[in-house]
Design an enzyme around this catalytic site. Structure first.
Site, short mmCIF file in Angstrom:
data_model
loop_
_atom_site.label_atom_id
_atom_site.label_comp_id
_atom_site.label_asym_id
_atom_site.label_seq_id
_atom_site.Cartn_x
_atom_site.Cartn_y
_atom_site.Cartn_z
N THR A 51 0.86 -1.17 0.00
CA THR A 51 0.00 0.00 0.00
C THR A 51 0.90 1.23 0.00
OG1 THR A 51 -1.65 -1.22 1.24
CG2 THR A 51 -1.86 1.17 1.23
N ASP A 52 0.73 2.09 -1.00
CA ASP A 52 1.52 3.32 -1.07
C ASP A 52 0.80 4.41 -0.28
OD1 ASP A 52 3.30 2.09 -2.78
OD2 ASP A 52 2.35 2.85 -4.60
N LYS A 93 5.46 -4.60 -6.71
CA LYS A 93 5.78 -5.02 -8.09
C LYS A 93 4.96 -6.21 -8.56
CE LYS A 93 10.45 -3.28 -7.49
NZ LYS A 93 10.43 -2.13 -8.40
N GLY A 94 4.76 -7.18 -7.67
CA GLY A 94 4.01 -8.37 -8.08
C GLY A 94 2.59 -7.99 -8.49
N ALA A 95 1.91 -7.27 -7.62
CA ALA A 95 0.53 -6.88 -7.91
C ALA A 95 0.47 -5.96 -9.13
CB ALA A 95 -0.07 -6.18 -6.69
N ASP A 134 4.68 10.74 -15.68
CA ASP A 134 5.03 10.00 -14.46
C ASP A 134 5.44 8.59 -14.86
OD1 ASP A 134 5.26 8.70 -12.04
OD2 ASP A 134 3.27 9.23 -11.30
N LEU A 178 15.12 0.32 -21.04
CA LEU A 178 15.95 1.52 -21.12
C LEU A 178 15.12 2.80 -21.10
CD1 LEU A 178 18.14 0.12 -24.07
CD2 LEU A 178 18.81 0.18 -21.66
N ASP A 232 6.99 -2.24 -14.38
CA ASP A 232 5.99 -3.27 -14.04
C ASP A 232 4.92 -3.37 -15.12
OD1 ASP A 232 7.31 -3.83 -11.69
OD2 ASP A 232 6.09 -2.45 -10.49
N GLY A 270 0.59 8.29 -11.35
CA GLY A 270 0.33 7.14 -10.49
C GLY A 270 0.92 5.86 -11.05
P1 ADP Z 1 11.61 1.14 -14.60
O1 ADP Z 1 10.23 1.64 -14.40
O2 ADP Z 1 11.85 -0.19 -13.99
O3 ADP Z 1 12.69 2.13 -14.29
P2 ADP Z 1 12.12 1.75 -17.41
O4 ADP Z 1 12.26 3.17 -17.03
O5 ADP Z 1 13.25 1.09 -18.12
O6 ADP Z 1 11.74 0.81 -16.17
O7 ADP Z 1 10.80 1.64 -18.32
C1 ADP Z 1 10.22 0.41 -18.66
C2 ADP Z 1 9.57 0.53 -20.02
O8 ADP Z 1 8.58 1.57 -19.99
C3 ADP Z 1 10.52 0.93 -21.14
O9 ADP Z 1 11.17 -0.21 -21.69
C4 ADP Z 1 9.54 1.57 -22.13
O10 ADP Z 1 8.83 0.57 -22.83
C5 ADP Z 1 8.55 2.28 -21.20
N1 ADP Z 1 8.97 3.68 -20.93
C6 ADP Z 1 9.53 4.17 -19.80
N2 ADP Z 1 9.76 5.49 -19.90
C7 ADP Z 1 9.34 5.86 -21.12
C8 ADP Z 1 9.29 7.11 -21.85
N3 ADP Z 1 9.75 8.25 -21.30
N4 ADP Z 1 8.77 7.09 -23.10
C9 ADP Z 1 8.31 5.95 -23.65
N5 ADP Z 1 8.31 4.76 -23.02
C10 ADP Z 1 8.82 4.70 -21.78
#
Ligand code: ADP
Length: 306
Positions: free
Chosen positions: A10-11, A38-40, A247, A220, A253, A290
């Protein structure tokens, strides 16, 4: 069916102009409660795309736990293996965010750490009959590993997300992962190599693959993903679409949950195509505030994703 073995948190989020100092009491402007863990999160994203899902987890016999069970049901997730315990409180993440977006966070895993081998045994039927089993590291690592082993023993595909990362991850996690999916930070903790560009991502991908999984995906952010499979051995960059991010919390996840959906329901797609589609889903999630509240439903997505 997609089966997730993992956490519920719960956040508890307070928005303030600045972060309090030790011993200080300050007034905040807003407070809200969110559903996380993360799981949920991953299970919710899979369910919203149309997957039949079960979450194997543990929450407290408290109001946060009751509310969490209701939230899972509302998302169409089977709660047959959601345990409730009086021995610990539902996991919480107490978060303070200042007006610059900086935050301080305290996570108390609570009931999540009481999910045990017995709970897995009770759920062995759903685990062994699943199309995909998904695990992370917000529960006791040995329990995650056991779930991967149970799945593997029944020929069920395993998707492992080593988050939050452990520097001394048990090497068995690699051998029991069909797909090992981590972000840049996790990749750095696991390999010691900071990921600043695509070349670094190729390097860590190769390194993680060499530890025994069948396929590695390094997410990435706005750059999408780097994938490398043991079959081909050549890293491939799968870019994400350009969007205006508001956000990015929980984007990883959303990605993992979407990937589990495609693995279970579109097994004939190429891995690259599944990743491309999962990038699309996750890139929608970053365009709303969120975590679970930003995860898209099937009906709100371009129909060529299905
Ligand atoms: P985490 O939330 O674990 O840090 P990432 O930031 O790598 O993971 O984001 C997970 C995935 O979400 C990316 O591989 C991409 O598909 C999508 N994503 C995250 N940020 C962006 C963004 N700014 N624009 C487009 N897709 C994004």
């Amino acid at each position: 069916e997609v089966v997730v073995v993992g956490s519920c948190m719960t956040d508890l989020v307070s928005l303030t102009t600045r972060l309090p100092k030790a011993g200080e009491t300050i007034l905040g402007q807003k407070f809200f409660v969110g559903f996380g863990g993360k799981g949920a999160n991953q299970c919710v994203q899979s369910a919203r795309l149309g997957a039949k899902t079960s979450l194997i987890c543990k929450v407290g016999s408290d109001s946060f736990g009751n509310d969490y069970v209701a939230n899972l049901k509302k998302n169409g997730i089977s709660t047959a293996f959601v345990g409730q315990t009086t021995d610990a409180a539902t996991g919480t993440a107490s978060i303070i965010v200042n007006s610059e977006g900086q935050n301080v966070i305290v996570i108390v895993p609570g009931a999540n750490l009481l999910l045990n081998f017995e709970d897995l045994k009770r759920a062995s039927d759903v685990i062994c009959k699943a199309k995909v089993v998904v695990c992370q590291l917000e529960i006791t690592p040995a329990v995650s590993l056991e779930a991967l082993k149970m799945a593997r023993a029944s020929g069920v595909k395993t998707l492992f997300n080593p988050a939050p990362a452990l520097a001394d991850l048990d090497p068995q996690f690699y051998t029991y992962s069909d797909i090992f999916c981590c972000n840049e930070t996790e990749a750095e903790i696991l390999t010691g190599i900071p990921v600043g560009n695509l070349e670094d991502a190729e390097k860590v991908g190769r390194m993680l693959l060499g530890r025994g999984c069948k396929l590695v995906i390094v997410t990435l952010g706005a750059e999408g993903c780097m994938m490398i499979s043991g079959d081909e051995g050549i890293p491939k960059h799968v870019p994400a679409g350009k969007v205006r991010a508001v956000d990015t919390t929980g984007a990883g996840d959303s990605f993992v949950g979407a990937l589990a959906f495609y693995l279970a329901y579109y097994p004939k797609l190429s891995m690259e195509e599944m990743i491309r589609k999962s990038n699309c889903v996750a890139s929608v999630s970053v365009q709303a505030p969120g975590t679970q509240s930003s995860y898209p439903y099937r009906k709100d997505l371009p129909q060529d994703l299905f």
